[in-house]
Design an enzyme around this catalytic site. Structure first.
Site: not given
Length: 235
Positions: A130, A143, A178
């Site tokens: 990411s 995250y 998503t």
């Protein structure tokens, strides 16, 4: 690595980017695609082989490595993404959940499937990382920590797998349209486009792919002064 006649295993393949990878692997002539998900009944794409696999379960991974002994490409796609920084009361529990899925899951998969790939000439591993591997902020702090750790793990395993000729590709990407990014009011990439970009890079023999303009800008900013990672993410 070429996708034609490859045998591919994709974690989290029932939806989102994982599903896009499965479709694109089929389109490129993969001989077999194992579509892994916690609930194999949720895999609906025709022509793939659903398998039960929770990447936080060592037992599931052991069974998958034993039953899918013909894999030549492993795509570590399954992941979790929750909002939150480091000073919230829930941050430690959130960090444990993120690390279990986003770091230890791909690490266990890599350990289990490295001998399988070696038996077939080396093959390849593609790890979905990411843009948050490099930048942080309260929105995606925990995250991002997990993806930074996954980046380090990817770089380390690439070096360890050199002698068995396993290609290890890191996919760095921004927001993808998503379920994980539902509710984020930001520009998003189409999963199919990301899968095509990643597999183009894999077939070209790359070790790293930056899938969009924003990711390329952030990557360039790592050596800026001040470096991009010293600045908070702004929504």
């Amino acid at each position: 690595m070429r996708l034609a006649n490859a045998t591919v295993l994709i974690t989290g393949a029932n939806r989102g980017l994982g599903l896009a990878f499965a479709r694109e692997a089929q389109a490129r002539g993969a001989r077999k695609v194992y579509a892994a998900a916690r609930d194999p009944a949720s895999v609906t794409l025709a022509g793939v082989i659903p398998i039960k696999l929770d990447v936080t379960s060592p037992d599931d991974i052991t069974v998958a490595a034993r039953e899918c002994g013909d894999v030549t490409l492993l795509i570590n796609n399954a992941g979790v993404a929750a909002t939150g920084g480091f000073l919230a009361d829930t941050s430690v529990a959130s960090a444990q959940r993120h690390l279990d899925t986003n770091v230890f899951g791909p690490l266990r998969m890599t350990q289990a499937f490295a001998p399988v790939l070696a038996a077939h000439g080396g093959g390849a591993i593609l790890n979905v990382l990411s843009i948050s591997s490099w930048i942080s902020g309260p929105l995606l702090g925990v995250y991002g920590m997990s993806k930074s750790a996954a980046w380090a793990m990817t770089n380390g395993t690439r070096i360890e797998l050199l002698n068995q000729h396993t290609q290890v590709l890191a996919l760095h990407v921004g927001f993808i349209d998503t379920d994980l990014t539902r509710g984020f009011d930001v520009p998003k990439l189409a999963p199919d486009a990301v899968a095509r970009t990643a597999l183009d890079a894999l077939e070209a023999g790359a070790s790293e792919v930056l899938a969009d303009d924003l990711t390329r800008q952030v990557h360039a900013g790592l050596s800026a002064d001040p470096a991009v990672y010293l600045q908070p993410i702004s929504r």
